[in-house]
Design a protein around this motif. Sequence first.
Motif, PDB file in Angstrom:
ATOM      1  N   VAL A  87      45.335  39.490  43.830  1.00 56.86           N
ATOM      2  CA  VAL A  87      45.052  40.919  43.673  1.00 56.86           C
ATOM      3  C   VAL A  87      44.417  41.192  42.304  1.00 56.86           C
ATOM      4  O   VAL A  87      43.520  42.032  42.182  1.00 56.86           O
ATOM      5  CB  VAL A  87      46.331  41.755  43.867  1.00 56.86           C
ATOM      6  CG1 VAL A  87      46.048  43.237  43.631  1.00 56.86           C
ATOM      7  CG2 VAL A  87      46.886  41.556  45.273  1.00 56.86           C
ATOM      8  N   ILE A  88      44.882  40.478  41.300  1.00 54.34           N
ATOM      9  CA  ILE A  88      44.237  40.587  39.983  1.00 54.34           C
ATOM     10  C   ILE A  88      42.773  40.165  40.105  1.00 54.34           C
ATOM     11  O   ILE A  88      41.865  40.820  39.580  1.00 54.34           O
ATOM     12  CB  ILE A  88      44.964  39.718  38.943  1.00 54.34           C
ATOM     13  CG1 ILE A  88      46.368  40.277  38.668  1.00 54.34           C
ATOM     14  CG2 ILE A  88      44.160  39.647  37.631  1.00 54.34           C
ATOM     15  CD1 ILE A  88      47.211  39.399  37.748  1.00 54.34           C
ATOM     16  N   ARG A  89      42.538  39.080  40.841  1.00 57.44           N
ATOM     17  CA  ARG A  89      41.165  38.591  41.008  1.00 57.44           C
ATOM     18  C   ARG A  89      40.318  39.604  41.770  1.00 57.44           C
ATOM     19  O   ARG A  89      39.129  39.788  41.476  1.00 57.44           O
ATOM     20  CB  ARG A  89      41.200  37.259  41.767  1.00 57.44           C
ATOM     21  CG  ARG A  89      39.937  36.411  41.599  1.00 57.44           C
ATOM     22  CD  ARG A  89      39.700  36.062  40.147  1.00 57.44           C
ATOM     23  NE  ARG A  89      38.761  34.963  39.973  1.00 57.44           N
ATOM     24  CZ  ARG A  89      38.263  34.608  38.813  1.00 57.44           C
ATOM     25  NH1 ARG A  89      38.596  35.291  37.722  1.00 57.44           N
ATOM     26  NH2 ARG A  89      37.423  33.600  38.710  1.00 57.44           N
ATOM     27  N   GLU A 101      38.944  28.646  44.248  1.00 58.25           N
ATOM     28  CA  GLU A 101      37.511  28.620  44.534  1.00 58.25           C
ATOM     29  C   GLU A 101      37.180  29.335  45.844  1.00 58.25           C
ATOM     30  O   GLU A 101      36.169  30.040  45.946  1.00 58.25           O
ATOM     31  CB  GLU A 101      37.034  27.174  44.605  1.00 58.25           C
ATOM     32  CG  GLU A 101      35.528  26.998  44.534  1.00 58.25           C
ATOM     33  CD  GLU A 101      34.982  27.177  43.121  1.00 58.25           C
ATOM     34  OE1 GLU A 101      33.756  27.367  42.985  1.00 58.25           O
ATOM     35  OE2 GLU A 101      35.779  27.122  42.164  1.00 58.25           O
ATOM     36  N   ALA A 102      38.045  29.148  46.838  1.00 59.50           N
ATOM     37  CA  ALA A 102      37.803  29.785  48.136  1.00 59.50           C
ATOM     38  C   ALA A 102      37.816  31.304  48.009  1.00 59.50           C
ATOM     39  O   ALA A 102      37.009  32.005  48.627  1.00 59.50           O
ATOM     40  CB  ALA A 102      38.851  29.333  49.156  1.00 59.50           C
ATOM     41  N   LEU A 103      38.717  31.813  47.189  1.00 64.48           N
ATOM     42  CA  LEU A 103      38.805  33.264  46.986  1.00 64.48           C
ATOM     43  C   LEU A 103      37.561  33.775  46.265  1.00 64.48           C
ATOM     44  O   LEU A 103      36.968  34.788  46.676  1.00 64.48           O
ATOM     45  CB  LEU A 103      40.057  33.607  46.186  1.00 64.48           C
ATOM     46  CG  LEU A 103      40.340  35.089  45.970  1.00 64.48           C
ATOM     47  CD1 LEU A 103      40.637  35.788  47.292  1.00 64.48           C
ATOM     48  CD2 LEU A 103      41.515  35.270  45.005  1.00 64.48           C
ATOM     49  N   ASP A 104      37.160  33.082  45.199  1.00 66.75           N
ATOM     50  CA  ASP A 104      35.967  33.495  44.456  1.00 66.75           C
ATOM     51  C   ASP A 104      34.733  33.484  45.350  1.00 66.75           C
ATOM     52  O   ASP A 104      33.898  34.412  45.304  1.00 66.75           O
ATOM     53  CB  ASP A 104      35.744  32.572  43.253  1.00 66.75           C
ATOM     54  CG  ASP A 104      36.726  32.827  42.117  1.00 66.75           C
ATOM     55  OD1 ASP A 104      37.542  33.770  42.249  1.00 66.75           O
ATOM     56  OD2 ASP A 104      36.681  32.095  41.121  1.00 66.75           O
ATOM     57  N   ASN A 105      34.601  32.452  46.156  1.00 64.28           N
ATOM     58  CA  ASN A 105      33.432  32.361  47.039  1.00 64.28           C
ATOM     59  C   ASN A 105      33.448  33.468  48.080  1.00 64.28           C
ATOM     60  O   ASN A 105      32.393  34.028  48.424  1.00 64.28           O
ATOM     61  CB  ASN A 105      33.391  30.992  47.712  1.00 64.28           C
ATOM     62  CG  ASN A 105      33.024  29.882  46.750  1.00 64.28           C
ATOM     63  OD1 ASN A 105      32.387  30.127  45.724  1.00 64.28           O
ATOM     64  ND2 ASN A 105      33.425  28.661  47.062  1.00 64.28           N
ATOM     65  N   TYR A 106      34.622  33.806  48.581  1.00 65.94           N
ATOM     66  CA  TYR A 106      34.700  34.891  49.555  1.00 65.94           C
ATOM     67  C   TYR A 106      34.274  36.203  48.912  1.00 65.94           C
ATOM     68  O   TYR A 106      33.516  36.985  49.509  1.00 65.94           O
ATOM     69  CB  TYR A 106      36.117  35.018  50.123  1.00 65.94           C
ATOM     70  CG  TYR A 106      36.193  36.077  51.197  1.00 65.94           C
ATOM     71  CD1 TYR A 106      35.972  35.750  52.529  1.00 65.94           C
ATOM     72  CD2 TYR A 106      36.431  37.416  50.882  1.00 65.94           C
ATOM     73  CE1 TYR A 106      35.990  36.717  53.523  1.00 65.94           C
ATOM     74  CE2 TYR A 106      36.444  38.392  51.864  1.00 65.94           C
ATOM     75  CZ  TYR A 106      36.228  38.041  53.174  1.00 65.94           C
ATOM     76  OH  TYR A 106      36.231  39.012  54.145  1.00 65.94           O
ATOM     77  N   PHE A 107      34.772  36.451  47.709  1.00 64.20           N
ATOM     78  CA  PHE A 107      34.409  37.696  47.017  1.00 64.20           C
ATOM     79  C   PHE A 107      32.913  37.747  46.733  1.00 64.20           C
ATOM     80  O   PHE A 107      32.291  38.815  46.797  1.00 64.20           O
ATOM     81  CB  PHE A 107      35.207  37.834  45.720  1.00 64.20           C
ATOM     82  CG  PHE A 107      36.661  38.184  45.917  1.00 64.20           C
ATOM     83  CD1 PHE A 107      37.094  38.810  47.065  1.00 64.20           C
ATOM     84  CD2 PHE A 107      37.595  37.894  44.929  1.00 64.20           C
ATOM     85  CE1 PHE A 107      38.430  39.156  47.240  1.00 64.20           C
ATOM     86  CE2 PHE A 107      38.926  38.233  45.085  1.00 64.20           C
ATOM     87  CZ  PHE A 107      39.358  38.858  46.254  1.00 64.20           C
ATOM     88  N   ALA A 108      32.308  36.596  46.422  1.00 66.55           N
ATOM     89  CA  ALA A 108      30.865  36.552  46.185  1.00 66.55           C
ATOM     90  C   ALA A 108      30.093  36.834  47.479  1.00 66.55           C
ATOM     91  O   ALA A 108      29.088  37.554  47.472  1.00 66.55           O
ATOM     92  CB  ALA A 108      30.467  35.196  45.607  1.00 66.55           C
TER      93      ALA A 108
END
Length: 228
Positions: A99-101, A135-142
């Motif tokens: 959630v912070i991310r 990494e999976a979360l960052d890529n999804y957000f991107a």
Amino acid sequence: MQRTLFVAVALLAIVVAAVLFLVLRPQPSAGATDATQGARFVIGNPDAKVTVVDFSNYLCGHCRDHSNDVFPLIKRNYIDTGKVRYIFRDFPFGGQENVIRAGEAAACAADNNLYVEYHEALFRAQTQWASFSGEALDNYFADLAGQIGMAPATFLECLKSGKKRAGVLADQKLASDLGLTGTPSFFVNGEKYTGQRSYDSWREILDKALAGQAPGNNPGGASSPAKP
């Protein structure tokens, strides 16, 4: 000589009284002024008579319902018409790194003037990214950023820089300082409202605030409690 002494004593009494007033006067309680300090994401007329501060959590189901079903009506009828200024704030619970991310990702979207669009997209896709991390979360957000018109590579660079984290944590601390215990939580001109509520309820609250009327009874709506 006596007159001079009398004047000196009178002046001293005035000074002492002024000091006592400043020290002993009631201090303002936490409210709209506190909740708006350092706000990063603000929409609407800066001179609006009513200010709403929205503390939400991106994995809170009641926050999602507010964002999907109620906020668009508030925006159309009160924000876009210049009646209400609306402030968004992050309230991740303890241990919710994803959630912070998400808050960091929304802040990166704000750099592209797409904060509201991304904020809403995060809630719509809540169940899709809820279990992701790293990494999976960052890529999804991107990828999500790309869907609403941002360059994924540039967005990912912003997210990985970590420069938006401090703002999310500052909101989290403010929520704690204000004594908030769940999401969504709101301040309307300093009056605290807890929980998700219907648009009809919001319309009554906002119309009273615009008319300068006291809010009266303030029953809480449905909310998600903050976890330690």
